[in-house]
Design a protein around this motif. Structure first.
Motif, PDB file in Angstrom:
ATOM      1  N   LEU A   4       0.851  -1.189   0.000  1.00 41.70           N
ATOM      2  CA  LEU A   4       0.000   0.000   0.000  1.00 41.70           C
ATOM      3  C   LEU A   4       0.888   1.241   0.000  1.00 41.70           C
ATOM      4  O   LEU A   4       1.793   1.378   0.831  1.00 41.70           O
ATOM      5  N   ILE A   5       0.620   2.120  -0.957  1.00 38.43           N
ATOM      6  CA  ILE A   5       1.357   3.390  -0.971  1.00 38.43           C
ATOM      7  C   ILE A   5       0.410   4.496  -0.510  1.00 38.43           C
ATOM      8  O   ILE A   5      -0.655   4.683  -1.095  1.00 38.43           O
ATOM      9  N   ILE A   6       0.784   5.186   0.552  1.00 33.11           N
ATOM     10  CA  ILE A   6      -0.019   6.314   1.031  1.00 33.11           C
ATOM     11  C   ILE A   6       0.763   7.578   0.708  1.00 33.11           C
ATOM     12  O   ILE A   6       1.818   7.849   1.303  1.00 33.11           O
ATOM     13  N   GLU A   7       0.293   8.322  -0.268  1.00 32.21           N
ATOM     14  CA  GLU A   7       1.037   9.479  -0.770  1.00 32.21           C
ATOM     15  C   GLU A   7       0.038  10.443  -1.389  1.00 32.21           C
ATOM     16  O   GLU A   7      -0.795  10.051  -2.198  1.00 32.21           O
ATOM     17  N   ASP A   8       0.122  11.723  -0.994  1.00 35.47           N
ATOM     18  CA  ASP A   8      -0.882  12.676  -1.474  1.00 35.47           C
ATOM     19  C   ASP A   8      -0.528  13.304  -2.821  1.00 35.47           C
ATOM     20  O   ASP A   8      -1.385  13.843  -3.497  1.00 35.47           O
ATOM     21  N   GLU A   9       0.746  13.218  -3.181  1.00 36.93           N
ATOM     22  CA  GLU A   9       1.177  13.826  -4.444  1.00 36.93           C
ATOM     23  C   GLU A   9       0.938  12.820  -5.570  1.00 36.93           C
ATOM     24  O   GLU A   9       1.628  11.805  -5.662  1.00 36.93           O
ATOM     25  N   THR A  29      -3.178   2.006  -3.600  1.00 36.16           N
ATOM     26  CA  THR A  29      -2.782   3.371  -3.238  1.00 36.16           C
ATOM     27  C   THR A  29      -3.859   4.073  -2.410  1.00 36.16           C
ATOM     28  O   THR A  29      -5.039   3.720  -2.469  1.00 36.16           O
ATOM     29  N   ALA A  30      -3.403   5.063  -1.655  1.00 38.08           N
ATOM     30  CA  ALA A  30      -4.323   5.955  -0.937  1.00 38.08           C
ATOM     31  C   ALA A  30      -3.709   7.334  -0.983  1.00 38.08           C
ATOM     32  O   ALA A  30      -2.496   7.492  -0.814  1.00 38.08           O
ATOM     33  N   THR A  35      -8.845   7.777   3.438  1.00 41.84           N
ATOM     34  CA  THR A  35      -8.833   6.571   2.606  1.00 41.84           C
ATOM     35  C   THR A  35      -7.850   5.556   3.166  1.00 41.84           C
ATOM     36  O   THR A  35      -8.141   4.357   3.247  1.00 41.84           O
ATOM     37  N   ALA A  36      -6.667   6.063   3.529  1.00 37.49           N
ATOM     38  CA  ALA A  36      -5.622   5.183   4.029  1.00 37.49           C
ATOM     39  C   ALA A  36      -6.112   4.463   5.282  1.00 37.49           C
ATOM     40  O   ALA A  36      -5.967   3.242   5.418  1.00 37.49           O
ATOM     41  N   SER A  37      -6.731   5.251   6.178  1.00 35.78           N
ATOM     42  CA  SER A  37      -7.188   4.685   7.445  1.00 35.78           C
ATOM     43  C   SER A  37      -8.246   3.603   7.188  1.00 35.78           C
ATOM     44  O   SER A  37      -8.225   2.534   7.813  1.00 35.78           O
ATOM     45  N   THR A  38      -9.153   3.875   6.248  1.00 35.23           N
ATOM     46  CA  THR A  38     -10.194   2.900   5.917  1.00 35.23           C
ATOM     47  C   THR A  38      -9.576   1.629   5.359  1.00 35.23           C
ATOM     48  O   THR A  38      -9.886   0.513   5.793  1.00 35.23           O
TER      49      THR A  38
END
Lengths: 223, 421
Positions: A4-9, A29-30, A35-38
């Protein structure tokens, strides 16, 4: 392997996703905290890349959430801040590694692999590649039953090249990984060449070759 | 020279001619007054004598000063007619002093029963030389008294008045914008000092504010640059990997990558500089410089071997400096890296270490580097395109943080030194 990649850019996210997909991982991705938390609440992942500066929340809280769930899986904190504070906080909260932006794709790949290897092989499983067997726990390299002595740097170069096998590794990425940050202002990376020459000599009996790519970098191929 | 002593000095120099001038004026005014009163006394005596002459005509016989303070000398009519009364000084033998002393003489002509006489009356005079001497003595005394009281006045009273001023300039002297120490001013009733204090406070606040703003700007800008840099580098890397490219294309892209890497290094150095200045390296430990130097030399052995260079490390002690370990590594790494990068291939680098000093010497350009600009930002040596020009500025910032002194000297060889105390 699920990552899982959590990245806002979005573009950063795209790069990371494409780099990891080349290694045949299943990448999700999130782009924000919610979204990431879910996603983290519902699924489990083998490795999570976590950008700690998210628009709607503190990435370190997500880290705490991941660790409290106890689902396993490695976490690599990614940050543009590269501040000692964040690094320490991240590692104290149970992150497995810390990666500062900007990084080379090869480095991202190496870090993810290292985390996965630690988690699932507990660092004890040997790696087989062509006619070569590597025992990472005691840095032993055996080609066709014969042990070959590698010094620390040669071993590091080889492992980095193997991690990124069949991919172009630029000299800059290699230098940064093996020699560390301090070498980055050396007037040229030509000094890497003599190390590669030594490495090639030692690999002569294996079916692994290190190919130079137009003086830009190197690529490890398995015959 | 201090302001207080400056005014005292000027005043004491000015006092000297003033008092001298005044002394002359005083002396002559006093003398004039003395003559005036003596002459009045002599005239009065003359009047008394003329009265007495009417009752006692025999006094005209007296022609000698041995018996009286007056003499009568007979003169003819012609002299009497042309005679002009006068007062003048003359010398006369004084028995008590056994010396000639000045006396005041009044000469006039009188008529008595158709006989004409010249009347001389004398009176003892003030001794002018004694008077002058005394006057000088007292004036010197006065001068000394004035100067001493001037000094005392300055030291006690003026010092008290000027205290807010000295307090303020004392603080200015110790003010360092990067240390963020505040300037405090003492309350004062003097308008000029009030104005000075207000101006100082205002200026300092303004400079501090813009300094902090600038520091934060650099840090924020560097942070913001990281992500676009990362995206560009990673995109290019993916592009090279995913597309069949010929040599020329690959090299062009690699050159772009190189430059992006350079930009990244520059950005990281700027960020590091800001972080040092923004005091983000708080934890300190005792760093063993002997061990650290050896480790760093070891890290550079590949680069050294590539340039055919060697490092000769000589030390007779292992000083331990209390500082942040990471910054200590950066400090020594930058110096050693510079010596290798700017050093002549196939030459020897010399590092020496003792309790007070760490120094590194290398053969490089045959000319001295500019001392004044050496430790400033973006100062590049030679035409090295990979250099960020920030290494020595970072070292300077680290040295400032821990009160270490850095210096450079050149005598055919370039030497950089870290002074520990």
């Amino acid at each position: 392997m699920k990552i899982l990649i959590i990245e806002d850019e979005p573009e950063m996210l795209d790069n990371m996703r494409r780099t990891l997909e080349r290694e045949h991982y299943n990448v999700e991705t999130a782009t924000n905290f919610k979204t990431a938390s879910t996603k983290l609440g519902v699924y489990s992942y083998d490795c999570i890349l976590l950008d700690i500066t998210l628009p709607d929340g503190d990435g370190l809280e997500l880290l705490a959430q991941i660790k409290s769930q106890g689902k396993g899986g490695g976490v690599i904190v990614v940050s543009a801040k590269d501040s000692l504070d964040d690094r320490l906080k991240g590692l104290n909260l149970g992150a497995d590694d810390y990666l500062a932006k900007p990084f080379h794709n090869a480095e991202l790949n190496a870090r993810v692999k290292a985390v996965l290897r630690r988690l699932y092989f507990d660092g004890h499983k040997h790696i087989e590649i062509g006619n070569m067997v590597i025992h990472p726990e005691n840095r032993e390299i055996i080609v066709d039953g014969d042990q070959i002595e590698f010094n620390r740097k040669e071993y590091d170069i080889l492992m980095y090249m193997i991690t990124n096998k069949n991919r172009l590794v630029t000299k800059a990425a290699l230098a940064e990984h093996v020699w560390g940050d301090h070498i980055d202002q050396a007037d040229s990376f030509d000094f890497i060449y003599s190390q590669i020459k030594n490495l090639r000599k030692k690999l002569s009996k294996s079916n692994i070759t290190v190919e130079a790519v137009y003086g830009v970098g190197y690529k490890l191929n398995i015959a | 020279m201090k302001l207080l002593n400056h005014t005292s000095r000027h005043l004491s120099v000015l006092l000297l001619p003033l008092i001298t001038l005044w002394a002359f004026a005083f002396y002559y005014a006093m003398l004039d007054e003395i003559y005036d009163s003596l002459d009045d006394g002599l005239e009065n005596q003359k009047v008394l004598l003329l009265k007495r002459l009417k009752k006692e005509p025999s006094i005209v016989e007296n022609s000698d000063f041995d018996k009286h303070v007056y003499t009568f000398d007979p003169i003819n009519k012609e002299i009497y007619d042309n005679f002009k009364e006068s007062y003048h000084d003359t010398l006369m033998y004084m028995y008590n002093e056994e010396d000639f002393e000045p006396v005041r003489v009044h000469e006039s002509a009188i008529e008595h029963h158709n006989n004409y006489y010249k009347l001389k009356i004398i009176t003892s005079m003030v001794e002018v030389d004694d008077l002058a001497q005394d006057l000088i003595k007292y004036l010197i005394g006065l001068y000394i008294l004035l100067v001493v009281s001037l000094l005392l006045l300055n030291n006690f009273i003026l010092k008290k008045i000027w205290k807010p001023f000295y307090h303020s300039i004392g603080q200015l002297k110790n003010f360092k914008i990067e240390k963020e120490n505040k300037i405090t001013t003492l309350p004062t009733h003097i308008d000029e000092f009030k104005l000075l204090n207000e101006t100082i406070s205002k200026l300092i606040k303004k400079s501090s504010d813009s300094y902090i703003e600038q520091k934060q700007f650099i840090e924020n800008a560097s942070h913001e640059l990281q992500t676009p840099l990362a995206i560009s580098i990673n995109k290019l890397e993916l592009f090279i990997e995913n597309n069949p490219l010929d040599e020329e294309q690959t090299k062009s892209l690699a050159s772009i990558l190189d430059n992006l890497d350079r930009l990244t290094r520059l950005n990281k150095s700027l960020l590091l500089l800001s972080k040092i200045e923004n005091k983000q390296f708080l934890d300190e430990e005792s760093v063993d410089f002997l061990e650290l130097t050896e480790t760093i030399i070891h890290d550079f052995e590949d680069l050294l071997a590539h340039k055919g260079m060697g490092i000769n490390f000589e030390s007779n002690s292992a000083p331990k400096i209390k500082m942040n370990k990471d910054l200590a590594i950066i400090l020594l790494t930058n110096f050693i890296k510079n010596a290798i990068v700017h050093g002549q291939p196939n030459s020897e680098i010399h590092i020496s270490l003792d309790n007070n000093l760490w120094s590194i010497t290398n053969i490089g350009l045959p000319e001295a580097l500019n001392q004044n600009l050496l430790f400033t930002r973006f100062r590049k040596i030679g035409s090295n395109t990979k250099s960020t020009g920030l290494g020595l500025a970072i070292n300077k910032a680290i040295a400032n943080k821990y009160d270490l002194e850095l210096s450079y000297n050149f005598n055919d060889l370039h030497t950089f030194l870290i002074h520990f105390d």
